[in-house]
Design a protein around this motif. Structure first.
Motif, short mmCIF file in Angstrom:
data_model
loop_
_atom_site.label_atom_id
_atom_site.label_comp_id
_atom_site.label_asym_id
_atom_site.label_seq_id
_atom_site.Cartn_x
_atom_site.Cartn_y
_atom_site.Cartn_z
N ALA A 79 41.15 18.01 -9.72
CA ALA A 79 41.59 18.50 -11.02
C ALA A 79 42.79 17.70 -11.53
O ALA A 79 42.90 17.41 -12.71
CB ALA A 79 41.96 19.98 -10.91
N ARG A 80 43.70 17.33 -10.61
CA ARG A 80 44.91 16.62 -11.01
C ARG A 80 44.63 15.18 -11.44
O ARG A 80 45.16 14.72 -12.44
CB ARG A 80 45.92 16.60 -9.87
N VAL A 81 43.83 14.45 -10.67
CA VAL A 81 43.77 13.01 -10.94
C VAL A 81 42.56 12.56 -11.75
O VAL A 81 42.60 11.48 -12.34
CB VAL A 81 43.81 12.17 -9.64
N SER A 82 41.49 13.35 -11.80
CA SER A 82 40.28 12.76 -12.37
C SER A 82 40.06 13.15 -13.83
O SER A 82 40.55 14.16 -14.32
CB SER A 82 39.07 13.18 -11.54
N ASP A 83 39.30 12.29 -14.52
CA ASP A 83 38.92 12.56 -15.90
C ASP A 83 37.54 13.21 -15.96
O ASP A 83 37.28 14.05 -16.78
CB ASP A 83 38.89 11.25 -16.69
N THR B 236 38.95 0.84 -13.04
CA THR B 236 37.98 1.92 -13.03
C THR B 236 37.98 2.48 -11.61
O THR B 236 37.87 1.72 -10.65
CB THR B 236 36.58 1.37 -13.35
N ILE B 237 38.14 3.80 -11.49
CA ILE B 237 38.31 4.36 -10.14
C ILE B 237 37.29 5.46 -9.86
O ILE B 237 37.03 6.30 -10.73
CB ILE B 237 39.74 4.94 -9.99
N VAL B 238 36.70 5.41 -8.69
CA VAL B 238 35.85 6.50 -8.23
C VAL B 238 36.45 7.03 -6.94
O VAL B 238 36.73 6.26 -6.02
CB VAL B 238 34.40 6.04 -7.97
N ILE B 239 36.68 8.34 -6.87
CA ILE B 239 37.33 8.89 -5.69
C ILE B 239 36.54 10.07 -5.15
O ILE B 239 36.08 10.92 -5.90
CB ILE B 239 38.80 9.30 -6.02
N LYS C 280 44.92 3.80 -12.98
CA LYS C 280 43.87 4.09 -13.96
C LYS C 280 44.02 3.26 -15.23
O LYS C 280 43.06 2.97 -15.91
CB LYS C 280 43.94 5.58 -14.28
N LYS C 281 45.29 2.88 -15.54
CA LYS C 281 45.52 2.09 -16.74
C LYS C 281 44.81 0.75 -16.66
O LYS C 281 44.51 0.14 -17.67
CB LYS C 281 47.02 1.85 -16.92
N PRO D 107 34.92 2.78 -17.94
CA PRO D 107 36.03 1.94 -17.46
C PRO D 107 37.37 2.65 -17.68
O PRO D 107 37.49 3.53 -18.54
CB PRO D 107 35.93 0.69 -18.33
N LYS D 108 38.38 2.23 -16.91
CA LYS D 108 39.74 2.78 -16.99
C LYS D 108 39.73 4.31 -17.01
O LYS D 108 40.25 4.94 -17.92
CB LYS D 108 40.45 2.23 -18.22
N ASN D 109 39.10 4.83 -15.99
CA ASN D 109 38.82 6.26 -15.96
C ASN D 109 38.68 6.63 -14.50
O ASN D 109 38.26 5.82 -13.69
CB ASN D 109 37.49 6.42 -16.72
#
Ligand SMILES: Nc1ncnc2c1ncn2[C@@H]1O[C@H](COP(=O)(O)OP(=O)(O)OP(=O)(O)O)[C@@H](O)[C@H]1O
Ligand SMILES: [Mg+2]
Lengths: 258, 354
Positions: A211-215, A199-202, A195-196, A29-31
């Motif tokens: 590289a910039r946005v994902s964990d 939960t995001i899947v892109i 993201k705060k 979550p929140k990721n």
């Protein structure tokens, strides 16, 4: 709000065609989780199976489990319409409803859920548009059709529409691929912001963007034409881009693919 | 075609670069010269390929042809109608009498014809529109693919049934079937003018009511077919957008398919209305003629423009009587034009969907 997703032994089919094989993956979550991989390897297919959009295609079939905070969204007692109300989606090409005003577009999901209170709807419209960094640009023309906005604005409108219902998870399929660099940056900032709370899947074809946005990053690949796509590896984004565990991943992200 | 120099050029040089070079050369040499009468001519010689010319010629020709044809039909009707209109002893537009048996004393007015035509057509449209909408939505949104095809085929087949068959069916099958229902309507709702007892024998079924229903069946296929095409074109991405928001099937239809297809559905209906206004043989067979005036009831008989004209064919050997009917035909012609114009303006008003 912001639930976790656990994908277990997922196999996806279009009729007889086995499109994706044995995917298992955890989305915290929140990721932000990014899906990368060559065209046709099944990224969109997996993404669409996460809110039961996959089965909308004729003949499409799903095997395996997708758990939303432990509950299987494919359980026989679950209504797909309910799943889609709690797991939102943003598409590759902006698709606001052209006959609806900007405000009506944003609150379309709430209306579908039966909210009628005008004051509440206006509140949500403003909050969601602010959340999508679009409020200042459209606050004077909320009653104009959504189709009259620029591509980047339309995409942010679609994001506003998706977050208006406060989904547990937000799925995005190449949300920037039809946009210019400036709009792309605006949306990337927005993703970091969202993201705060979500939960995001892109899905993305842009390595820098992943590289910039994902964990964490999941790399999908296709062994051959007509073969099912596979999840090759999933790991922290930093690790995938600096020191991937698989040769195929390294080849792909360094552009030495194929 | 009339300019062999231009026509030859593309045939001579397969390389477009060479052709461009040829065209550019004179421009370059003329550039330093201050504006001469020739200067404005250089840009107007854009390179046109023969295929383009031929196609443009054909397309323009067809366009001009259809306009000329319609103009000629209108002109024919007007020229033939004017002498008889001059001989008319009563007001053509506001009278209900129609007597052309004595060419020396023509008495004809179209009011009743107009009213019966419009009422039959509107009744047909009111019945056909919702049914066509239902069928089109069912076929495009709900029916499983393997069922939708044969079903659509059956509906299309309705359009292939000859008018005369519909007429006979209306008179001999539908009329008697409707009789008890018509009686019941007259008994219970007779106090409303449109359900009042009419000026013909209901038992024979030759009423506007029967004719309207038969015409509804006749225009159903065209409205259904066009609406189905339009609904089918609803952009996939909008449908998916609605589904992803948690829309049920019906909500998808309401938020995307209907707004997208509305204009097309309306123009399909207007196409149907156009056909209904001009429907001849079926209406002629079904409607009982009467000398009584039209009394605003669905259970009246009478005649529409088209059925009246068709019934009068034996009188056409006298140009003066024939002119009276041609004048009626002219009004029908104008009426269909107006309906089409309205349809167009409705469609133009809904252009925002893109
Ligand atoms: N509706 C469908 N019916 C049948 N096959 C499909 C359908 N959608 C996708 N496929 C097939 O499934 C496979 C995976 O497609 P998918 O769209 O998931 O790939 P992708 O990784 O998203 O590619 P891209 O990066 O080009 O978007 C492909 O072979 C594709 O042809
Ligand atoms: Mg894709």
């Amino acid at each position: 709000m912001a639930k976790r997703l656990d994908i277990k032994d997922l196999n996806l089919f279009y009729g007889k065609f086995h499109a994706v094989e044995n995917v298992s993956l955890a989305v915290p979550p929140k990721n932000v989780t990014a899906f990368i991989g060559p065209s046709g390897c099944g990224k969109s297919t997996v993404l669409r199976s996460l809110n039961r959009m996959h089965e909308v295609a004729p003949g499409a079939r799903v095997e395996g489990k997708v758990l939303l905070d432990g509950e299987d969204i494919y359980a026989s007692t679950v209504d797909p319409v309910e799943v889609r109300r709690t797991i939102g989606m943003v598409f590759q090409r902006p698709n606001p409803f052209p006959t609806m005003s900007i405000r009506d577009n944003v609150v379309a999901g709430l209306r579908l859920a039966g909210v009628k209170d005008k004051k509440k709807l206006d509140e949500v419209a403003e909050r969601s548009l602010r959340g999508a960094n679009l409020w200042n640009e459209v606050k004077d023309r909320l009653d104009k059709p959504g189709g009259g906005l620029s591509g980047g604005q339309q995409q942010r409108l679609c994001i506003a529409r998706a977050i208006a219902v406060q989904p547990d998870v937000l799925l995005m399929d190449e949300p920037c691929s039809a946009l210019d660099p400036i709009s792309t940056l605006a949306i990337e900032d927005l993703i970091t912001e969202l993201k705060k709370e979500y939960t995001i899947v892109i899905v993305t074809h842009n390595m820098q963007q992943a590289a910039r946005v994902s964990d964490q990053t999941a790399f999908f690949n296709l062994l051959g034409v007509g073969q099912p796509g596979q999840l090759i590896e999933v790991d922290d984004t930093e690790k995938i881009f600096s020191n991937p565990g698989q040769k195929a991943t390294e080849d792909y992200i360094s552009g030495r693919f194929g | 075609m009339n300019d062999p120099v231009v026509a030859k050029r593309p045939a001579g040089s397969g390389d477009p670069g060479a052709a461009r070079g040829v065209a550019a050369a004179p421009t370059a040499s003329e550039a330093p010269i201050p504006p001469t009468p020739e200067a404005p001519e250089t840009p107007k010689a854009p390179h046109v390929r023969p295929g383009d010319r031929i196609f443009r010629g054909l397309a323009t020709g067809s366009g001009v042809f259809i306009v000329v044809l319609i103009g000629a039909i209108g002109l024919f009707l007007i020229l033939q109608a004017i002498p008889s209109l001059g001989l008319d002893q009563i007001n053509f537009l506001t009278s209900r009498e129609w007597n052309t048996s004595d060419p020396a004393n023509l008495r004809f007015g179209i009011l009743d014809l107009l009213l019966v035509t419009v009422i039959v057509s509107i009744l047909a449209l009111l019945i056909a529109m919702p049914i066509a909408l239902g069928i089109a939505l069912f076929l495009t949104q709900y029916a499983p693919r393997n069922l939708a095809r044969p079903f659509a085929y059956v509906v299309d087949l309705l359009a292939a049934v000859p008018s005369i068959v519909f007429g006979l069916w209306g008179l001999f099958v539908l009329g008697p079937v409707l009789y008890p229902f018509s009686e019941w309507l007259i008994d219970t709702l007779g106090w409303i003018p449109i359900f009042a007892k009419g000026n013909v024998n209901v038992q024979l079924g030759g009423t506007i009511f029967t004719a309207g229903i038969v015409v509804a069946v006749m225009i159903l296929p065209i409205i259904t077919a066009v609406s189905r095409e339009v609904f089918d074109r609803t952009p996939r991405m909008h449908i998916e957008g609605a589904i992803a928001l948690g829309a049920t099937k019906w909500e998808v239809v309401r938020t995307t398919v209907l707004p997208f297809g509305k204009a097309g559905y309306v123009s399909a209906s207007m196409l149907g209305l156009g056909r209904a206004l001009g429907e001849t043989i079926a209406v002629m067979i079904i409607l009982s003629t009467t000398s009584a005036a039209f009394g605003w009831s669905l259970f009246d008989g009478g005649a529409t423009f088209a059925s009246k004209i068709a019934l009068a064919a034996p009188e056409f050997n006298d140009t003066r009587s024939a002119g009276a009917y041609i004048a009626a035909g002219l009004v029908l012609f104008v009426l269909t034009f107006v309906v089409n114009a309205i349809a167009r303006s409705i469609v133009a008003g809904h252009k925002e969907y893109e």
